[in-house]
Design an enzyme around this catalytic site. Structure first.
Site, PDB file in Angstrom:
ATOM      1  N   HIS A 266       0.209  16.772   3.393  1.00 40.80           N
ATOM      2  CA  HIS A 266      -0.984  17.416   3.947  1.00 40.80           C
ATOM      3  C   HIS A 266      -0.574  18.781   4.520  1.00 40.80           C
ATOM      4  CE1 HIS A 266      -2.952  13.683   3.424  1.00 40.80           C
ATOM      5  NE2 HIS A 266      -3.251  13.356   4.667  1.00 40.80           N
TER       6      HIS A 266
ATOM      7  N   GLY B 151       0.809  -1.216   0.000  1.00 39.99           N
ATOM      8  CA  GLY B 151       0.000   0.000   0.000  1.00 39.99           C
ATOM      9  C   GLY B 151       0.844   1.267   0.000  1.00 39.99           C
TER      10      GLY B 151
ATOM     11  N   CYS C  33      -2.884  11.041  10.169  1.00 42.05           N
ATOM     12  CA  CYS C  33      -1.803  11.778   9.491  1.00 42.05           C
ATOM     13  C   CYS C  33      -1.899  13.294   9.665  1.00 42.05           C
ATOM     14  CB  CYS C  33      -1.774  11.408   8.011  1.00 42.05           C
ATOM     15  SG  CYS C  33      -3.394  11.215   7.290  1.00 42.05           S
TER      16      CYS C  33
HETATM   17  N1  LIG Z   1      -2.144   7.048   3.561  1.00 44.68           N
HETATM   18  C1  LIG Z   1      -1.881   7.772   4.638  1.00 44.68           C
HETATM   19  O1  LIG Z   1      -1.414   8.935   4.564  1.00 44.68           O
HETATM   20  C2  LIG Z   1      -2.120   7.195   5.994  1.00 44.68           C
HETATM   21  C3  LIG Z   1      -1.664   7.894   7.093  1.00 44.68           C
HETATM   22  C4  LIG Z   1      -1.891   7.387   8.373  1.00 44.68           C
HETATM   23  C5  LIG Z   1      -2.548   6.192   8.514  1.00 44.68           C
HETATM   24  N2  LIG Z   1      -2.984   5.512   7.412  1.00 44.68           N
HETATM   25  C6  LIG Z   1      -3.669   4.242   7.631  1.00 44.68           C
HETATM   26  O2  LIG Z   1      -2.862   3.183   7.133  1.00 44.68           O
HETATM   27  C7  LIG Z   1      -3.696   2.143   6.615  1.00 44.68           C
HETATM   28  C8  LIG Z   1      -3.299   1.834   5.177  1.00 44.68           C
HETATM   29  O3  LIG Z   1      -3.347   3.011   4.414  1.00 44.68           O
HETATM   30  P1  LIG Z   1      -2.754   3.096   2.942  1.00 44.68           P
HETATM   31  O4  LIG Z   1      -2.963   4.502   2.554  1.00 44.68           O
HETATM   32  O5  LIG Z   1      -1.390   2.513   2.842  1.00 44.68           O
HETATM   33  O6  LIG Z   1      -3.801   2.157   2.130  1.00 44.68           O
HETATM   34  P2  LIG Z   1      -3.603   1.370   0.749  1.00 44.68           P
HETATM   35  O7  LIG Z   1      -2.654   2.075  -0.142  1.00 44.68           O
HETATM   36  O8  LIG Z   1      -4.980   1.132   0.264  1.00 44.68           O
HETATM   37  O9  LIG Z   1      -2.946  -0.023   1.199  1.00 44.68           O
HETATM   38  C9  LIG Z   1      -3.651  -0.980   1.947  1.00 44.68           C
HETATM   39  C10 LIG Z   1      -2.732  -2.158   2.238  1.00 44.68           C
HETATM   40  O10 LIG Z   1      -3.417  -3.042   3.110  1.00 44.68           O
HETATM   41  C11 LIG Z   1      -3.433  -4.355   2.523  1.00 44.68           C
HETATM   42  N3  LIG Z   1      -4.676  -5.014   2.915  1.00 44.68           N
HETATM   43  C12 LIG Z   1      -5.940  -4.607   2.722  1.00 44.68           C
HETATM   44  N4  LIG Z   1      -6.812  -5.477   3.258  1.00 44.68           N
HETATM   45  C13 LIG Z   1      -6.074  -6.474   3.814  1.00 44.68           C
HETATM   46  C14 LIG Z   1      -6.378  -7.660   4.507  1.00 44.68           C
HETATM   47  N5  LIG Z   1      -7.651  -8.026   4.761  1.00 44.68           N
HETATM   48  N6  LIG Z   1      -5.366  -8.463   4.919  1.00 44.68           N
HETATM   49  C15 LIG Z   1      -4.089  -8.093   4.684  1.00 44.68           C
HETATM   50  N7  LIG Z   1      -3.726  -6.977   4.029  1.00 44.68           N
HETATM   51  C16 LIG Z   1      -4.713  -6.174   3.597  1.00 44.68           C
HETATM   52  C17 LIG Z   1      -3.348  -4.099   1.038  1.00 44.68           C
HETATM   53  O11 LIG Z   1      -2.875  -5.269   0.402  1.00 44.68           O
HETATM   54  P3  LIG Z   1      -3.208  -5.601  -1.144  1.00 44.68           P
HETATM   55  O12 LIG Z   1      -2.351  -4.716  -1.959  1.00 44.68           O
HETATM   56  O13 LIG Z   1      -2.855  -7.031  -1.247  1.00 44.68           O
HETATM   57  O14 LIG Z   1      -4.667  -5.315  -1.324  1.00 44.68           O
HETATM   58  C18 LIG Z   1      -2.335  -2.953   1.020  1.00 44.68           C
HETATM   59  O15 LIG Z   1      -1.037  -3.457   1.201  1.00 44.68           O
HETATM   60  C19 LIG Z   1      -5.134   2.652   6.795  1.00 44.68           C
HETATM   61  O16 LIG Z   1      -5.619   2.182   8.036  1.00 44.68           O
HETATM   62  C20 LIG Z   1      -4.984   4.147   6.870  1.00 44.68           C
HETATM   63  O17 LIG Z   1      -6.016   4.768   7.596  1.00 44.68           O
HETATM   64  C21 LIG Z   1      -2.770   5.982   6.161  1.00 44.68           C
END
Ligand SMILES: NC(=O)c1ccc[n+]([C@@H]2O[C@H](COP(=O)([O-])OP(=O)(O)OC[C@H]3O[C@@H](n4cnc5c(N)ncnc54)[C@H](OP(=O)(O)O)[C@@H]3O)[C@@H](O)[C@H]2O)c1
Length: 321
Positions: A228, A14, A133
C-alpha cells in the site's frame, strides 16, 4: 521437541495468515498450529521445511487452554465469535480485524508508536487489536513529526493493493486481463465516506492519543498485488523543515527514508519489513505543512509482522516461553 510458546494462527489459509506462518517459521517458532474455517480442515500449509495440517477454528478448540498466543486474521464477525474463547482459555490474542480496534479499553497498538499500551492487555483479558494496514505505516511516520512539532491536521490519499482485500481478491487480479485493471473504492459507505476512510481517522487518533486531530482521507484500491502507498500532507503546530523531518525519520524505528531520485513504491516495499518514506517536501498549500509519500507491505508491517511484534512484546513480559 517443540519448546517455544504454543501459537495458534487463526485464518492461516488467508492472505495475512499465510504471511504470518512464513514470518513465524523464519523466526524459529516451533510450536505452531494452523486454524481456518471448516472448509479448509485437513489441508496442508507449508511451515518452514515442514507442513501444518489445518484444524477447524471452533470456540472449543481455541478455548481448550493449550495455546499461549493466538494470532487472528479471520474478519470481524468470526473474530467476535472466536477471540473471547481463546482469551478465556488463557491465550494472548492479537486480532487483526476491526472487532476490537475502536472499543474503549482495548489497546490498538503499533509497537514503535505506542507499544507500552499493549501491556495493559495483560492486566485484563489479554486481547490487543492490530490496526488497519494503512494506519500502521501512517502512524510510524507521523509519530516522530508530532513529537517534534505537534500535529495539527492530516490529509492522506491511499493507493491500496488487492491483497488488502484478501486472498480471493489477489486471485481475481492475477486472472484479470490488463485492459480491465481499474481503480476501485470497494469499501462500505458511511454517508459520503468509506468505512476505510473513517477507520483511518479514528485509529490514527486513538494510537497517537490525539482524539480531536483533524484527519481527512481518500482511500483508493489500485491494481497492484501487494504493498500500500499513501500520499500524506501533515500540518504542524511549529515550523519543521523538510530537512529536519528527514533527519527525524532517518532515526525513526522501522522507517527507511528514500531520497530523490528514489521514491517509495509498493514493489520496493513488498517482502520487506520497513515503511519506506520519501518525497519529503514543503506543502506549498500550507504555512506549516509537510508533504510526503510512503509505501509498506500491507501483509507484513500492515498486518502479520505488526501483530507478531506486539505478541513478542507481550510474551517477553509474560515470560511464557
Ligand atoms: N489483507 C490485509 O492486508 C490485511 C491487513 C490488516 C488486517 N487485515 C484483516 O485480517 C483479516 C483477514 O484478512 P485476509 O486478507 O487474510 O483475508 P482472507 O485472505 O480472505 O483470509 C480469511 C481467513 O479467515 C478464515 N475464515 C473466514 N471465516 C472464518 C470463520 N468463520 N472461522 C474460521 N476461519 C475463518 C479463512 O479460512 P478459509 O480459507 O477456510 O475460508 C481464511 O483463512 C480481516 O479481518 C482483515 O480486515 C487484513
Amino acid at each position: 521437541m517443540a519448546s517455544g510458546p504454543r501459537i495458534g494462527v487463526v485464518g492461516a489459509t488467508g492472505a495475512v495468515g499465510t504471511v504470518t506462518l512464513e514470518l513465524l517459521a523464519d523466526r524459529g517458532y516451533d510450536n505452531v498450529r494452523a486454524y481456518a474455517s471448516a472448509r479448509s480442515v485437513g489441508s496442508r500449509l507449508p511451515y518452514g521445511a515442514e507442513e501444518l495440517v489445518v484444524e477447524e477454528a471452533t470456540p472449543e478448540a481455541l478455548g481448550a487452554g493449550d495455546l499461549d498466543l493466538c494470532l487472528f486474521s479471520v474478519g470481524t464477525s468470526a473474530s467476535l465469535v472466536l477471540v473471547p474463547h481463546a482469551s478465556a482459555g488463557g491465550a494472548i490474542c492479537i486480532d487483526k480485524s476491526s472487532a476490537y480496534r475502536l472499543v474503549d479499553g482495548y489497546p490498538l497498538v503499533v509497537p514503535e508508536v505506542n507499544g507500552a499500551r499493549a501491556l495493559e492487555a495483560l492486566e485484563r483479558d489479554r486481547i490487543v487489536a492490530n490496526p488497519n494496514c494503512c494506519t500502521i505505516p501512517l502512524t510510524c511516520v507521523l509519530k516522530p513529526l508530532h513529537d517534534a512539532a505537534g500535529l495539527s491536521r492530516v490529509h492522506v490519499a491511499t493507493y491500496q493493493s488487492a491483497s488488502g482485500a484478501g486472498a480471493q481478491r489477489m486471485e481475481r487480479l492475477r486472472n484479470e486481463p490488463q485492459s480491465e485493471h481499474n481503480l476501485a473504492m470497494d469499501w462500505s459507505w458511511e454517508g459520503d465516506e468509506s468505512d476505510e476512510e473513517s477507520k483511518l481517522r479514528a485509529e490514527t487518533r486513538k494510537i497517537l492519543e490525539l482524539p480531536d486531530l483533524p484527519v481527512s482521507a481518500t482511500c483508493v484500491r489500485v491494481p497492484v498485488l501487494v504493498g500500500h502507498a499513501e500520499a500524506v500532507w501533515a500540518e504542524l503546530e511549529q515550523p519543521l523543515s523538510p530537512g529536519e523531518a528527514t533527519e527525524l525519520l532517518h532515526e525513526a524505528p522501522s522507517v527507511r527514508v528514500l531520497e530523490l531520485p528514489e521514491f517509495p513504491t509498493p514493489k520496493d516495499a513488498a517482502g520487506g519489513d520497513e515503511v519506506l518514506v520519501g518525497r519529503i517536501r514543503r506543502d506549498r498549500a500550507s504555512a506549516n505543512g509537510l508533504a510526503l509519500f510512503l509505501a509498506s507491505d500491507n501483509l507484513r508491517k500492515g498486518a502479520a509482522l505488526n501483530a507478531i511484534q506486539i505478541a513478542e512484546l507481550l510474551l517477553s513480559q509474560r515470560a511464557v516461553v
